[in-house]
Design an enzyme around this catalytic site. Structure first.
Site, PDB file in Angstrom:
ATOM      1  N   GLU A  43      45.038  44.221  30.220  1.00  0.00           N
ATOM      2  CA  GLU A  43      43.572  44.146  30.805  1.00  0.00           C
ATOM      3  C   GLU A  43      43.575  43.882  32.363  1.00  0.00           C
ATOM      4  OE1 GLU A  43      39.512  41.808  29.936  1.00  0.00           O
ATOM      5  OE2 GLU A  43      41.439  41.035  29.220  1.00  0.00           O
ATOM      6  N   ASP A  95      46.112  42.432  43.018  1.00  0.00           N
ATOM      7  CA  ASP A  95      45.130  43.584  43.022  1.00  0.00           C
ATOM      8  C   ASP A  95      45.504  44.669  42.229  1.00  0.00           C
ATOM      9  OD1 ASP A  95      43.450  45.754  43.888  1.00  0.00           O
ATOM     10  OD2 ASP A  95      42.256  44.139  45.292  1.00  0.00           O
ATOM     11  N   ASP A 117      33.667  44.854  38.153  1.00  0.00           N
ATOM     12  CA  ASP A 117      32.721  44.467  39.189  1.00  0.00           C
ATOM     13  C   ASP A 117      32.086  45.842  39.577  1.00  0.00           C
ATOM     14  OD1 ASP A 117      33.529  41.875  39.317  1.00  0.00           O
ATOM     15  OD2 ASP A 117      34.997  42.265  40.976  1.00  0.00           O
ATOM     16  N   LYS A 121      27.251  49.606  46.369  1.00  0.00           N
ATOM     17  CA  LYS A 121      27.255  50.352  47.425  1.00  0.00           C
ATOM     18  C   LYS A 121      28.023  51.506  47.266  1.00  0.00           C
ATOM     19  CE  LYS A 121      25.725  46.916  50.807  1.00  0.00           C
ATOM     20  NZ  LYS A 121      26.248  45.540  51.302  1.00  0.00           N
ATOM     21  N   ASP A 153      27.622  46.149  30.862  1.00  0.00           N
ATOM     22  CA  ASP A 153      26.314  46.347  30.584  1.00  0.00           C
ATOM     23  C   ASP A 153      25.709  46.756  31.783  1.00  0.00           C
ATOM     24  OD1 ASP A 153      26.867  44.361  32.371  1.00  0.00           O
ATOM     25  OD2 ASP A 153      24.859  43.268  32.043  1.00  0.00           O
TER      26      ASP A 153
HETATM   27  N1  SAM Z   1      36.724  40.778  32.289  1.00  0.00           N
HETATM   28  C1  SAM Z   1      36.325  39.533  32.271  1.00  0.00           C
HETATM   29  C2  SAM Z   1      34.998  39.250  31.271  1.00  0.00           C
HETATM   30  O1  SAM Z   1      34.466  40.641  30.988  1.00  0.00           O
HETATM   31  O2  SAM Z   1      34.531  38.495  31.182  1.00  0.00           O
HETATM   32  C3  SAM Z   1      35.925  39.247  33.590  1.00  0.00           C
HETATM   33  C4  SAM Z   1      34.852  40.181  34.379  1.00  0.00           C
HETATM   34  S1  SAM Z   1      34.679  39.825  35.904  1.00  0.00           S
HETATM   35  C5  SAM Z   1      33.024  40.526  36.325  1.00  0.00           C
HETATM   36  C6  SAM Z   1      35.458  41.022  36.786  1.00  0.00           C
HETATM   37  C7  SAM Z   1      36.978  40.300  36.953  1.00  0.00           C
HETATM   38  O3  SAM Z   1      37.716  41.378  37.484  1.00  0.00           O
HETATM   39  C8  SAM Z   1      37.168  39.031  38.102  1.00  0.00           C
HETATM   40  O4  SAM Z   1      37.609  38.206  37.761  1.00  0.00           O
HETATM   41  C9  SAM Z   1      37.568  39.718  39.390  1.00  0.00           C
HETATM   42  O5  SAM Z   1      38.182  39.177  40.100  1.00  0.00           O
HETATM   43  C10 SAM Z   1      38.488  40.924  38.614  1.00  0.00           C
HETATM   44  N2  SAM Z   1      38.812  41.876  39.522  1.00  0.00           N
HETATM   45  C11 SAM Z   1      38.031  42.807  40.248  1.00  0.00           C
HETATM   46  N3  SAM Z   1      38.579  43.860  40.852  1.00  0.00           N
HETATM   47  C12 SAM Z   1      39.967  43.618  40.721  1.00  0.00           C
HETATM   48  C13 SAM Z   1      41.269  44.357  41.094  1.00  0.00           C
HETATM   49  N4  SAM Z   1      41.071  45.315  41.900  1.00  0.00           N
HETATM   50  N5  SAM Z   1      42.284  43.747  40.627  1.00  0.00           N
HETATM   51  C14 SAM Z   1      42.433  42.737  39.833  1.00  0.00           C
HETATM   52  N6  SAM Z   1      41.321  42.103  39.298  1.00  0.00           N
HETATM   53  C15 SAM Z   1      40.174  42.467  39.713  1.00  0.00           C
END
Ligand code: SAM
Length: 212
Positions: A43, A95, A117, A121, A153
């Site tokens: 995940e 990352d 995320d 933009k 969503d």
């Molecule tokens: N998946 C979880 C949920 O649905 O409850 C968390 C959703 S949260 C909006 C998105 C998560 O993805 C954040 O904790 C963020 O730090 C992580 N994330 C975003 N871009 C990432 C990347 N390039 N590599 C690793 N983690 C990332």
């Protein structure tokens, strides 16, 4: 999701048996880490890990890797693992960009992306975890018959992701714009933290399943 800096997080990650710090050493050998030949599921952007942990508890015959770039967020997952340890989970505080550098071709069986995320933009489109750039990275490491599941969503992000998937040559095996009311696709659905929050606000949840 980015929580305020938590000083204890760095130590907890450094000391946890569940966090893999020497991830560059395991390319092509991730299964050895678990000591079995079970499928390897990842995940990406797991947040506090609820989805991953529920999956892992239900499927002890599958190995799970949770990727989260922020230590302050991963720390919450570690705290939960202390209370309910699971031997088929490991975490990577990285990352997702570097995935092709640390996995061999076809090393992963399945990838989940949940409430990624949105990066609204246009100039940040490449950072979206469902952009064609990221889909190419997944293509590098996912088994030929492997799939990607994506839930959100955020309708603009979902529509963008469908376009990117088609443009990058992925097939849309399944798609719904209202998962919780979709008789077929909601079966066995495991909620994420964000999913619970957004759906309780009345937002419909979109989901797609991709293959090649
Ligand atoms: N998946 C979880 C949920 O649905 O409850 C968390 C959703 S949260 C909006 C998105 C998560 O993805 C954040 O904790 C963020 O730090 C992580 N994330 C975003 N871009 C990432 C990347 N390039 N590599 C690793 N983690 C990332």
């Amino acid at each position: 999701m980015r929580l305020r800096n938590i000083p204890a997080a760095a130590n907890a990650i450094a000391e946890s048996e569940y966090c893999i710090l020497d991830y560059t050493e395991h390319k092509g050998e991730w299964k050895k880490l678990f000591g079995n030949n079970h499928p390897l599921v990842m995940e990406i952007g797991m947040g506090k890990g609820r989805f991953l942990m529920e999956h892992a508890a239900l499927h002890p015959d599958i190995n799970y890797l949770g990727v989260e770039r922020y230590g302050s967020v991963l720390y919450r997952a570690l705290q939960k693992m202390e209370e309910h340890p699971l031997s088929n989970i490991r975490f990577l505080c990285i990352d997702a960009e570097i995935i092709p550098e640390i996995f061999e071709r076809e090393e992963l069986d399945y990838i989940y992306l949940n409430f990624s995320d949105p990066w609204p933009k246009d100039r940040h489109a490449k950072r979206r975890l469902t952009s064609r750039e990221y889909l190419r990275r997944y293509d590098n490491v996912l088994k030929k018959e492997g799939r990607i599941e994506f839930k959100t969503d955020n309708r603009p992000l979902f529509d963008f992701s469908l376009e990117e998937a088609r443009a990058a040559g992925w097939k849309i095996d399944a798609c719904t714009y209202d998962l919780h009311n979709d008789e077929k696709m909601r079966k066995g659905n495991i909620m994420t933290e964000y999913e619970e929050k957004f759906s309780s606000n009345g937002n419909p949840i979109c989901k797609m399943i991709l293959s090649r």
